[in-house]
Design an enzyme around this catalytic site. Structure first.
Site, mmCIF file in Angstrom:
data_model
loop_
_atom_site.group_PDB
_atom_site.id
_atom_site.type_symbol
_atom_site.label_atom_id
_atom_site.label_comp_id
_atom_site.label_asym_id
_atom_site.label_seq_id
_atom_site.Cartn_x
_atom_site.Cartn_y
_atom_site.Cartn_z
ATOM 1 N N SER A 253 28.002 5.591 16.262
ATOM 2 C CA SER A 253 27.316 4.426 17.040
ATOM 3 C C SER A 253 27.039 3.699 15.678
ATOM 4 O O SER A 253 27.334 4.037 14.641
ATOM 5 C CB SER A 253 25.643 4.560 17.013
ATOM 6 O OG SER A 253 25.435 5.693 16.135
ATOM 7 N N LYS A 254 26.825 2.462 15.307
ATOM 8 C CA LYS A 254 26.835 1.843 13.964
ATOM 9 C C LYS A 254 26.418 2.156 13.202
ATOM 10 O O LYS A 254 26.703 1.890 11.505
ATOM 11 C CB LYS A 254 25.931 0.332 14.175
ATOM 12 C CG LYS A 254 27.182 -1.042 14.889
ATOM 13 C CD LYS A 254 26.377 -2.078 14.503
ATOM 14 C CE LYS A 254 26.899 -3.336 15.518
ATOM 15 N NZ LYS A 254 26.030 -4.087 15.836
ATOM 16 N N ARG A 255 25.335 3.050 13.176
ATOM 17 C CA ARG A 255 24.904 3.777 11.991
ATOM 18 C C ARG A 255 25.525 4.190 11.394
ATOM 19 O O ARG A 255 25.596 5.003 10.573
ATOM 20 C CB ARG A 255 23.593 4.706 13.363
ATOM 21 C CG ARG A 255 22.771 5.530 12.467
ATOM 22 C CD ARG A 255 21.299 6.157 13.591
ATOM 23 N NE ARG A 255 22.275 6.350 14.598
ATOM 24 C CZ ARG A 255 22.485 7.272 14.809
ATOM 25 N NH1 ARG A 255 22.230 8.993 13.713
ATOM 26 N NH2 ARG A 255 22.815 7.896 15.658
#
Ligand code: GLU
Length: 487
Positions: A253-255
């Site tokens: 994910s973006k994380r």
């Protein structure tokens, strides 16, 4: 006659092109280029509400930026078009009709409510439910009655009561228990195809020989195999590519620093580095420890058999590393071309960087490149070279310039520097050390102060390299400006 290898990348334009999709596209492209085959781009926009022209454009831009040119597809055309599934609806309907004719499929008049009621009843009894073939059992009169009532009808394919197997190029033999697969819908009652129908219809029509796609599609494959069989068509080879996970082994994910491909471009990653990084996410050329490859070298080394069956781990630090490796291998000419848009965007571009100040500009880039991971950082780190005067950071001024005696130290250094016969790194350094000694100040203290004076910051490339590249005049002006800020 050997068949030409034909592969496809088939994104649904319901989101941007992300790392996973880009890697799938890359593996397809590499396989096509390696084998002299054709790379087809097909836009799977059957979900009209969730698809958009902007998303399509973003995907095309992302692929072009990566250099993954397609031989057939949007904007280039080809003999098997159209390449947008939204423009192929009549073909899907015709195929569903043919399958009904041939007895491989049948009309289903059950309403969603009827099906939900039966499913819920089964679940209450703790049983798994699959479609009970109510409509397969209808007699001619019952069918006629429903038709006369104008009841909406979907098309279901008859599944098989036996094992369904295929040989995956990545995972080896995979077998499914056909009895767990219900008679599935291929055409909804509103006339829209389901994914299984559109994807198989198009892979057949576009003569796709190899389906290289994400692991998440393995569970769809048995239904698609049933369709190939019903259509009497040879099955392509499948290669299901493992998922990409974050370093914590969770879904990417973006994380984890994973963004759309176009966002990587904006941040100043190089397409060749991104391609190199993506290629080695789950694929290995099997040639020891080597990691840095050009696009052509990847094409020459690529083999679907080198795709690993284990999940690949995405690590943005590794992408930074690849970017640096490719930056370091670039010629000065290439470097200028690549950095230019970033300098322009910052409003710091000067046409003279291509002519009279070209040598200077290249030297600045060569100095900065040792500390830079992304192209945008050339501007972040090198801003003071391109601006008339540096933007002094208040904190840097407070800690490094507002120091007892700094005003006089800077004046003395300025005099010594202006008197040098040559303004080079060795002489400027010797001058600074001599001034520090004369004035009983630590060389480090003076260096810290001068760094802020020249760059506005507490960190920079080597101070004497900076001085030389700024030149005597600008060094002089900045030392005097800083003197006025100093204690
Ligand atoms: N359109 C599908 C997706 O974006 C891919 C279909 C396929 O590769 O078979 O997941």
């Amino acid at each position: 006659m050997t068949r030409v290898i034909r592969v496809r990348f088939a994104p649904s334009p319901t989101g941007a092109l992300h790392i996973g999709g880009a890697r799938t596209a890359l593996f397809n492209w590499l396989h096509a280029r390696r084998t002299g085959g054709r790379f087809v781009l097909r836009i799977e926009d059957t979900d009209v509400d969730r698809s958009s022209a902007d998303m399509v454009q973003g995907i095309l831009d992302g692929l072009r930026w990566l250099g993954l040119d397609w031989d057939e597809g949007p904007e280039v055309g080809g003999a098997f078009g159209p390449y947008f599934q939204s423009q192929r609806a009549d073909r899907y309907r015709a195929i569903a009709g043919q399958l009904v004719e041939a007895g491989h499929a049948y009309y289903c008049y059950c309403t969603p409510d009827e099906i939900r009621t039966k499913r819920e009843a089964a679940e209450r009894d703790g049983a798994a439910w699959q479609y009970d073939r109510t409509c397969l059992a209808l007699g001619v009169a019952e069918v006629q009655e429903r038709e006369a009532q104008g009841r909406p009808r979907a098309v279901r394919v008859r599944s098989r009561n036996r094992p369904i197997a295929f040989d995956d190029l990545v995972h080896g033999p995979i077998t499914f228990d056909g009895s767990h697969i219900e008679d599935f819908v291929i055409l909804r009652s509103d006339g829209h195809p389901t994914y299984h129908l559109s994807v198989v219809a198009d892979d057949v029509a576009m003569q796709i020989t190899h389906v290289v796609r994400g692991d998440d599609h393995i569970s769809n494959t048995p239904k698609q195999l049933i369709l190939y069989e019903a259509l009497g068509h040879a099955v392509p080879q499948f290669a299901h590519v493992p998922l990409i996970l974050g370093p914590d082994k969770k879904r990417l994910s973006k994380r984890h620093g994973a963004t759309s491909v176009t966002a990587y471009a904006e941040q100043g990653y190089l397409p060749e580095a991104t391609v190199n990084f993506l290629a080695l996410l789950g694929w290995s050329p099997g040639s020891g420890d080597r990691e840095v490859y050009t696009r052509d070298e990847l094409v020459a080394a690529f083999d679907l058999a080198g795709i690993s069956g284990g999940d690949a781990v995405f690590n943005v630090d590794k992408l930074d590393w690849f970017n640096q490796q490719h930056l370091w291998r670039m010629t000065p000419e290439e470097l200028v071309d690549r950095v230019r848009p970033f300098v322009e965007r910052a409003g710091l571009w000067d046409e003279a960087f291509l002519t009279t100040r070209r040598r200077w500009f290249v030297s600045v880039l060569e100095l900065l490149k040792l500390r830079v991971k992304r192209l945008g950082e050339f501007v972040d780190l090198g801003r003071f070279f391109f601006e008339a005067s540096p933007d002094y950071e208040a904190e840097a001024v407070g800690s490094r310039l507002k120091v007892e005696g700094m005003r006089e130290h800077l004046e003395a250094l300025d005099r010594a520097l202006m008197a040098l016969p040559e303004f080079d790194a060795a002489r400027t350094e010797a001058a600074l050390r001599a001034v520090a000694e004369e004035r009983h100040v630590k060389a480090a203290t003076l260096i810290h102060g001068v760094r802020v004076a020249l760059t506005g910051r507490t960190a920079s490339p080597g101070l004497f390299d900076v001085m030389v590249l700024l030149g005597r005049e600008r060094t002089h002006a900045r030392l005097l400006a800083a003197r006025d800020l100093a204690a």
